[in-house]
Motif scaffolding. Structure first.
Motif, PDB file in Angstrom:
ATOM      1  N   SER A  25       0.978  -1.168   0.001  1.00  0.00           N
ATOM      2  CA  SER A  25       0.040   0.124   0.025  1.00  0.00           C
ATOM      3  C   SER A  25       0.866   1.349   0.073  1.00  0.00           C
ATOM      4  CB  SER A  25      -0.905  -0.054   1.276  1.00  0.00           C
ATOM      5  OG  SER A  25      -0.253  -0.111   2.458  1.00  0.00           O
ATOM      6  N   PHE A  75      -2.890   4.944  -5.011  1.00  0.00           N
ATOM      7  CA  PHE A  75      -3.636   4.046  -4.117  1.00  0.00           C
ATOM      8  C   PHE A  75      -5.033   4.554  -4.103  1.00  0.00           C
ATOM      9  CE2 PHE A  75      -5.337   2.459  -0.377  1.00  0.00           C
ATOM     10  CZ  PHE A  75      -4.728   1.321  -0.249  1.00  0.00           C
ATOM     11  N   LYS A 127      -8.710   2.710   1.530  1.00  0.00           N
ATOM     12  CA  LYS A 127      -7.597   3.154   2.466  1.00  0.00           C
ATOM     13  C   LYS A 127      -8.038   2.532   3.892  1.00  0.00           C
ATOM     14  CE  LYS A 127      -5.229   7.141   4.474  1.00  0.00           C
ATOM     15  NZ  LYS A 127      -5.054   8.518   4.397  1.00  0.00           N
TER      16      LYS A 127
END
Length: 745
Positions: A558, A567, A572
């Protein structure tokens, strides 16, 4: 200038030395496998490859349990294995996801044995959700812009020169880039120059038919069945198109040789074509970036999302390799041709692409190379992107597995076990040492290639690579772990987990992932599932190292995408939850192994694991088909295709006809190989020691299958699971039971 040349020469010498060791030349599958059988084997006997290891294990006292009310769902065969090993795995086609087994535990009052398998599947599915988002949005857009920019730069060069040979090379480069664009964005049709469209149509037709045929653009045999999307790449039309384009750019290569094929016969000079292609990359202008910078960002992103191992076999050179050897600007390129072929024996000659202000560039000014050691020059090849397929896929494809007869089928090649051997799983060596009679003795020629390539790749693999997470999967567990886990038969089960996890990394699909039809954020992973009644005893599989590496790998994965600015924001929070969860599980496993008391929150997590899994787990059944070596002729006539068939990846598709006959031509070859796949989760029954004596707990584990023969479509794979027609590998027989009686039919 002199200070720059010395390290460059050293690096190129290293490349040449590695080529001499890895012979022969690069081939269509991105490896060096074609000539393995021409070399003397480094070891005389197959047994010499598999060194036995001794494992410290506890001695279990055989039990005398019998099927009955206390052992629901277990027949006599299963109970016999439970009595001997203190655990057994039962496969039931009615179970499709990991959460179902733990939910049934709660309803039946069974204690939970929380396995790594049950967390690995949703973990991989979540990582794949990130990959799908990055590939379908960021990488797709970047690749489309890059190809368009290179096409524009190539057209500029085509108009600039009057040299017929250079025009022919640029024309073929335009065809190469145009095929990539048409595969990626079928609605886009680049401008036709000098018959480019004719070349494009021929190779697009070959890809559509999925057959082994000569490429019109590269004048060599190619297996166009390799462009069939598989696994996560089948989840949307965008990804299907991206996969085909990505395969084309990774599989097609330019040998760095000075042999010129004239315009009439076609093919061009591939060395010069590589230079011109690199020139178009340098000259390409994209919105907000130069061509090489855009390529570099895309390449870094693909290394992350494709679970790549940064290792280029067989003398592959990428644009960043060219950049270290060529002094490049937008207007000019200065190249050391000798350094790209053989720096020790050739005179250093500079290749110049003249700037836009100077006179037209010609074939003689662009390409000059001495005639010595041309054979060595062919060991190097230029690719715009590295091959997509993992090393294991390509190696398996290069194996020529001889058929015995129609009834006995192929010589056995336990692909999963061989891959584990190459990755350093010592118990796999023990099993293979006892079963060399099942294997083709020709493996003495090809195993060194697999071993050396895997070792070289593993040394530089990122933590996010799936194999890094599996390093501790089949190592002896701590002395404080439960007795069944400290046996070699348990480590045997861990081998199946490792093989299945590696395969699942290509197949797992997140049921919560956003789809083009309905964009939405996936549900978060609850830190503590809602409290339910706790069974008397719950246990986490003693694999702290695996959980820890899952956590570290996800963090590196990530963070790498965040640094590239790609990303997906909507994933998230869930990614952070998965990171915390795997960290927590690692700590719980460590405490259990040290016989430390768990706090109430940890106990609640294990007891109510089904509430967590039902939010994040998805069905696991899936498969893909890999070819063995040369395709089998579809008729008794000799097979006209001399090149080895490249990999056929086939899964989750309703079309079971991978290679079709062309009505206007002779029957083409029919592929044979092995179907690697997963079924629904198996139910693990395990006897654990508690303060009140032995307790039978249940958990969920992967089921892994290998089925040699013809390709199996995903619907047919599911039907075979339903009818109990698939058998686990022989090395799983000691602990696994295929419970056909309890299947749907």
């Amino acid at each position: 200038m002199k200070a720059v040349k010395v390290p460059l020469l050293v690096a190129l010498i290293a490349i040449s030395v590695s080529q001499a060791q890895a012979q022969p030349a690069t081939n269509v599958f991105g490896g060096v496998f074609k000539g393995d059988r021409l070399r003397e084997p480094r070891k005389d006997n197959l047994e010499d490859f598999f060194s036995r290891s001794e494992f410290k294990e506890v001695t279990l006292t055989p039990l005398t349990l019998k099927p009955g009310k206390l052992l629901p769902g277990l027949n006599q065969e299963a109970v016999d294995k439970l009595n001997c090993n203190y655990f057994v795995v039962v496969n039931d086609a009615r179970i499709t996801d990991f959460a179902a087994i733990y939910k049934q535990n709660r309803l039946d009052g069974f204690g939970n044995f929380v396995t790594v398998d049950s967390l690995m599947h949703p973990y991989l599915a979540h990582r794949n959700a990130i990959k799908v988002a990055v590939l379908s949005k960021s990488c797709y857009t970047q690749l489309k812009s890059l190809i368009a920019g290179m096409i524009a730069a190539s057209i500029s060069d085509y108009r600039e020169t009057e040299d017929d040979e250079v025009k022919d090379d640029i024309q073929r480069n335009l065809a190469y880039l145009s095929v990539a664009m048409r595969l990626l964005a079928p609605e886009d049709k680049p401008e036709d120059f000098g018959g480019v469209e004719d070349l494009v149509k021929q190779d697009l037709a070959n890809i559509q038919k999925g057959r082994v045929a000569p490429s019109a653009i590269f004048q060599r045999s190619e297996n166009f069945a390799a462009y069939r999307p598989f696994g996560i790449y089948e989840s949307s039309e965008t990804l299907k198109n991206f996969f085909r384009c990505r395969q084309w750019l990774g599989r097609m290569f330019f040998p760095l040789t000075d042999v010129t094929i004239n315009t009439k016969s076609g093919g061009g000079n591939e060395f010069r074509r590589a230079v011109l292609l690199y020139r178009s990359l340098i000259k390409a202008k994209l919105a907000g970036a130069q061509g090489f910078a855009a390529w570099d960002k895309l390449h870094k992103a693909l290394l992350l999302v494709e679970d790549g191992e940064p290792f280029k076999s067989g003398g592959d050179l990428l644009p960043d390799d060219f950049a270290t050897a060529f002094l490049a600007t937008e207007k000019s390129l200065k190249l050391t041709l000798d350094a790209l072929s053989n720096p020790l024996t050739r005179t250093k000659l500079l290749l110049s692409l003249k700037s836009a202000e100077s006179k037209q560039f010609t074939s003689t000014s662009i390409f000059q190379l001495s005639s010595k050691n041309q054979k060595e020059a062919r060991n190097l090849a230029f690719r715009l992107l590295p091959p997509l397929n993992p090393l294991e896929f390509d190696w398996l494809n290069a194996q020529v597995i001889q058929e015995k007869d129609e009834t006995s089928g192929f010589n056995a090649l336990p692909a999963g076990l061989i891959f584990l051997h190459a990755r350093g799983f010592r118990l796999a060596d023990n099993i293979l040492a006892d079963n060399t009679w099942r294997l083709s003795q020709d493996l003495v020629f090809s195993l060194p290639t697999l071993e050396s390539n895997v070792v070289a790749a593993s040394q530089s693999a990122p933590l996010s690579n799936i194999w890094q997470a599996l390093v501790g999967a089949a190592k002896p567990v701590p002395d404080g772990a439960q007795a069944p886990m400290r046996t070699t038969i348990w480590l045997n089960r861990c081998l199946e987990f490792a093989a299945a996890s590696w395969l699942d990394n290509w197949l797992a699909l997140d049921k919560q992932a956003p789809t083009p039809a309905k964009e939405r954020s996936p549900a978060s992973v609850p830190a503590n599932p809602p409290v339910r009644r706790m069974a008397g005893f719950n246990y986490l599989e003693p694999a702290p190292e695996t959980f820890k590496r899952m956590s570290a790998g996800l963090l590196q994965f990530s963070q790498g995408l965040v640094e590239l600015g790609i990303f997906p924001a909507d994933l998230k929070e869930r990614t952070a939850d998965f990171h915390r969860l795997t960290e927590r599980l690692s700590e719980i496993a460590r405490k259990e192994a040290g016989k430390e008391a768990l706090d109430r929150d940890d106990l609640q997590l294990l007891a109510n694991i089904d509430r967590l899994l039902e939010k994040i787990s998805s069905p696991s059944a899936a498969n893909l088909f890999l070819t063995y070596g040369v395709p089998r002729p579809a008729s008794t006539t000799p097979n006209p295709v001399s090149a080895k068939a490249a990999i056929v990846l086939h899964s989750r598709s309703t079309d079971n006809q991978v290679v079709k006959e062309n009505a206007t031509s002779q029957p083409v070859s029919k592929f044979r190989g092995v179907n690697l796949g997963l079924g629904g989760p198996g139910t693990l029954y395990v006897l654990l020691k508690t303060a009140r004596g032995q307790l039978l707990c249940r958990g969920a584990v992967y089921s892994f299958y290998e089925a040699p023969g013809d390709p199996i479509s995903h619907p047919h794979w599911q039907r075979m699971l339903d009818y109990g027609l698939l058998k686990s590998p022989f090395w799983c027989d000691a602990f696994q039971v295929v419970d056909q009686a309890s299947s749907k039919h």
